[in-house]
Structures are given as C-alpha cells and as structure tokens.
Design a protein around this motif. Sequence first.
Motif, mmCIF file in Angstrom:
data_model
loop_
_atom_site.group_PDB
_atom_site.id
_atom_site.type_symbol
_atom_site.label_atom_id
_atom_site.label_comp_id
_atom_site.label_asym_id
_atom_site.label_seq_id
_atom_site.Cartn_x
_atom_site.Cartn_y
_atom_site.Cartn_z
ATOM 1 N N GLU A 27 0.828 -1.206 0.000
ATOM 2 C CA GLU A 27 0.000 0.000 0.000
ATOM 3 C C GLU A 27 0.863 1.258 0.000
ATOM 4 N N THR A 28 1.881 1.222 0.848
ATOM 5 C CA THR A 28 2.764 2.389 0.922
ATOM 6 C C THR A 28 3.371 2.685 -0.440
ATOM 7 N N SER A 85 0.950 3.982 -2.983
ATOM 8 C CA SER A 85 0.544 5.367 -2.744
ATOM 9 C C SER A 85 1.601 6.347 -3.252
ATOM 10 N N SER A 130 0.804 8.307 -6.366
ATOM 11 C CA SER A 130 -0.074 9.473 -6.363
ATOM 12 C C SER A 130 0.695 10.754 -6.076
ATOM 13 N N GLN A 181 8.539 11.194 -4.877
ATOM 14 C CA GLN A 181 8.399 9.744 -4.994
ATOM 15 C C GLN A 181 9.655 9.042 -4.515
#
Lengths: 503, 189
Positions: free
Chosen positions: A116-117, A120, A123, A130
């Motif tokens: 998940e990290t 994300s 985005s 990033q």
Amino acid sequence: MAMLRNVFGGCVSDRSSESMRHQKIKFGAPLSHNIKNGYLPVPLVEILIYIAHEGMNTADLFRRPGNPSDTRHIVKRMTEGKPVIYQNYNMYTLASVVKKFLLRLPDGIFGQNGEETLLSVLSLGHKMEQYEAVHEYITSLQQAHQQLVSLLFGIWFTMINNCDINFMTTEALSRSVAGSVFHSCAADPGKVEKASRIMQLLIENFGVASMFGQQNIEYFADTTRTGIHIREKFRYEFQYLSEEILPPISEEGFYEMHAQREGVHEPSHTPEHSPEMDPKYLLCPRRDDDEDGDSTCSRLMAASTISAPEVSLAPSPGNIGKRPKSLEDNLNESSSTEPPPKGSLSRFNSVKRKQLERLRQRSDWFLGPANGQKSSNGQKSGHSGTSFPQYTREHERLVAKSSGNSVTKASSEGAALDVMSSDVDSVFSEDSRSESPASEPIRTPPIRVTRDIIHSDTIVDTPMMDMSASRESQDLNMDEDEEMVDSEVCYFVVEHKYGHTES
Amino acid sequence: MVNASKPVSCTLVGDGMVGKTSIALSFIGKQAEENYVATVFENYAGGTSVAGEQYTVSIYDPAGKHDYASMRVCTYTDCEVILMCYNVSDRDSFDSIASFWLPEVRKFRGTKSTVILVATQTDTRNPDSDSSVSTEEGEKLAREINAGGYMETTTQNYDSVKTVFEKVVTCALKCRKKKKTLFKKISRR
C-alpha cells in the motif's frame, strides 16, 4: 561478513560457509522466518548472484516460465538444504524459482502495508517526492530485507539496461514480475497495471541513490560484482519574477515574500510558463553527508524548479574473474563496444538552438528601452548574480563544495523559465555527455555504456540533491544556458560508481 | 442467420511467450505488434462461420505468467472452450501443459471442461532439434488429456488460425447440444 564471504562463492571452502551454503530455505514461510539470523539465506543469495552473472543477456528472462518440473525439483532441493547445480538448469527455470519464492511469501515481499505504501507513492506528483517516499519505506525495512530487495531490483535494473539483447523492456519486465512482487494486485488487471507502474519506477530508478540508498546499491554491486555507473543529472531553474509585476522591493523583502508564498501556487508570470511548473519552491538541496547542508538550505531561497535527475546508467554486468569466458561475456563485450545510443543529439541541438534564440529575443526585450521603470529587482537582471548575491554565492559554494572536481559555472540570468524546459528536459538528458565541458576531468575508466535511461518527466518540486560521494569518483558539472535574463538554469551531473569496474 | 446474440467464448492459456495474444490478434485481423509486451488481461471478439452460420467468438486472453492464477480463475468459469497453447519449439511450454495448465484448469473447471490443444508457431519447428515438439507428441498429449482436438497453427498462415476458432465453435456447439439433451432428459422425468 557472511555475505561477503559468499560473494567469492566457489573458492571459499571453510566449514562454516559450507554449512551456510546448505541452509534451508522455506518456500511459503514469511520472509522474517528466512532472515531470522539477520542475513539472507546463502542459497537464495547464490541463485540471485548466478542469475545476475549469467542471465542478464538471456532473452525474455522472467517472462518465460521455464521448465515446471525442474522448478519444482530445485524448490524441493533448496527446501531440503541440498546444493543445486545451477549450470544444469536453464535461466528461465532459475528465474521461475526466484519468482516462486516471491510468490509463495505470504503477503509478498513487501507485505500488505508495504504494498500500500509503495502504491501510494504513485499518487505523489513529483518524482523527487516519490524517490523520497520510496527511500523512507525501504530504509524502514530490516537490513537483510533491504538486501533482498536490492538484489532483486538490481538484477531487474541490469536487465532493462541490456534490453537490446534480452528484449526485456521495463514495461515487459515489470508486468512479468509485478504479480509475484505485489500480491495484492495480482487478481485485478487494473491493479496489475498500477503495480507494474510502481515496479517500473522502482526498476528504472534503482540507481538513484536517493531512492534505494547508496548502501543498497553498493551491496548489489559488490555482491554480484556488477559495475554500475550512474550519471544523475539535475536541472535547477531559478526564476526571478518579472520586473513588471514585482513592485520595487528590498532584498530582504524579496526573501520574506517568498517565505510567505511558499507552497502557494502563484499564477505564472511568464507567457509560456507551463501550468504544472510552479516556480515557487524552496530550493533545498539535501546532502546526506554534508554538515553544512542545512544552513545552505535555509539560505537558498529562490524560486526554483528542479527536474528529475536524469540517470544514465552503465551497469556493466559480469566483469567476473575466475570464470571462463562465456558467450554472454562476448555478447556483452560486443555490445559495449557499440557506440551509445544516439539519435537525440541532433534534436537536442535544434531544440537548444531554438531555445537560445528565444532567450535572446526575450533578453533583448527585457533590456530594451521600453522597460524604463526599473525595479530594484529588475535593474540587476542581466548581471549575473548581482541581484541575489547571497543566493548566488551560496549556490556557487554549494557547487564548488560538492563537486570536489571541476565546476564550470557560467550561468547568466535569462528569460523566464519557460515551458520548453519541460519537454526539453528529455532532450537534454539523452546525451548528457554532450553537456559536459571539455575540461571535465576524466578519471573514470572506460565505461561500458549499454543504455541511457531517460527521465522525460520534469519535476518541479523539492529538490533533493544527493551528492554523497561515491566511492570511486564523482564529477559534478554545471552547465549553463547563456544570455538569460530572468532565470538561471543549472545542470548538475552527479556521477556514481558502484562495484567493480575495469581498472 | 447471424447468431451474434450468443457468442462462443473461449480462453487462451499457456506459458508466457508462446504466442497466445498473437493468435487472437491474427484471428481478429490485426497484426501482432512487433515488440508486444506481456499481456495482463485482454479481451477480443472476432467472427467466424461454421456450417453456414455466423458466430461471434469472444476470446479471453489472460496473462500466461504463473503468478496471475487468481486473475485467470474468473475466465475459466465464464468460458465454454479452453485453448491450451504451447510453442512447438519450446519443450518447456509443452511440458507445462500437463504439469501446470491442465491441473489448473481441472481445479477450477472440473474434469469435464472442453479443451483444445493448440501447437503454436509451427513455422519455427525444427525437426532436428531436441526441443522441438513433433505433431505425434502433440496428438499423443491431446489424447492423454482428453482434449476435444489438437490443432497446429502459425500466425504466418491465417487459415490455420481460422481453423482453430472454427474448431472452437464446433466444440462449443457440441457441448451446448449435450447440455440441452441432458436438460431435456431431466425435464422429461
């Protein structure tokens, strides 16, 4: 260190390493179980090293599944702690074993939260953010875990840099491995697409020290004895506001204003300003090993943009001694003698010419009689450095300090930052060597450039310039755009060398 | 009569790189892309006529990577015919049929699934090479796995691709007929 001993694989024969080589690998057990001693199981490292040495020129590696019964056989032997003679199997099978290991890890190598990290991260709007987010995540892992991740991504990174031989482009590769790395995404095509995007980011930018961490890259280079040569090119643009819009202000006032406006999107003052290029950013080069970094940072306040570092890479796989020359080596050599990919140079030149032309026009306009009313800010435009002496000085200092080698600075202020830059960036980056002044000290041994990777995205934001010195050499150049009135564009080329290159 | 309302659906399975997407693209009349990258999931539809009737064949093209098993599950339940593909010049992909794909299909579809064994890239077959899979071996495997048919195809030859999908339609129709008679039998009681 156990790992290092293992690096020299075949020639080590003392008992402790012998017993370690027969370590059992549990397929299907959580990763923490396999690295409970604080290091990666030796057979796992060995198979990865073998792939890194021998498989980098194998076409479609990680895409073809290999022989299923051989895969099962190897998995069985590794589970039992029996030695596997990799030479007896084809590369696809070995890659399948690695994929199987990843696939069987409950929740995958990153775990649910980690996935998940990382997803994300996509985005985040700017590449620099990033990188930072990925870096933060990776450094939060256990050391052995980090090592495994860097071995895997290092291998994939080397592969995509040989994609003219192995036909594995980043896209193909990341699609082929995304399913085994991102378990949560494997069921849904849309999610796979997303996972493969983050995989592309991770694979392509493996060499960016600010993302994977210098240590991890070094670990990969040392362990697999792969020479990696990274050129990171940073583009900084400092934009001074146009004189017509700015009221006359004092220098302090200028800085204050910027401090207030920080983070607020201002309408751009230049006609061709790209919408996504917000000039109001704090230039804050971060330097890991530099004690002066913070003070520099706080004083370097100017509207600036920074582009993504362009990374040109030269992983030179398999400079391996103690090994008979294989076909791959020959292939490798033949490929390295080829000239680096070109084709961009002419476009680069034409774009640069156009850009210079435009800058000249604008500079004429700025300096022309029509602009009689000169603000304190505007007055100084055209004289490099005078309007923001403090800032420029810092800037120079920064450059000088971090380079350690030669620095060429000839920036002059110029026309406002211009959209061109966003698409030009890719052009500039395509052949960064052309940007280097001739005076650049060449201390580097011949590089095996197999491919240049281009970051075409332009990043505007917060800057992060990781200039931690590499172990062998680091060059930093600043190139310049001439005749600029309103903004300053600088390029930094940071070179990193990892691992063994021919010396 | 156009029977577009009831398309025949089939799924292509087989190892990565055997040319599943190529077959599908060739069938619907598109050139396979030169450097096509790995498929994650695609869906195609093409028309063919069998016994004078026009049929639409919808083709599921899931990833060949073993990793994406969970994604393939839904396509197995949706389709009528499964095309198992292997590359004639890659023995590993041939071995995979029996050791990986058949068990996977059986697991999700049960033993009564309609399977057609498809040998791809026959133009690359080299009879002297050990890794090449011969027609006899293919036919033997098809009998062993109780396949509805064994087809050889190459995208170089459009007719060979067309025949594969004609076979798909005939198999699907046979299957539908069987179900119908079974249904009638039950309802008669």
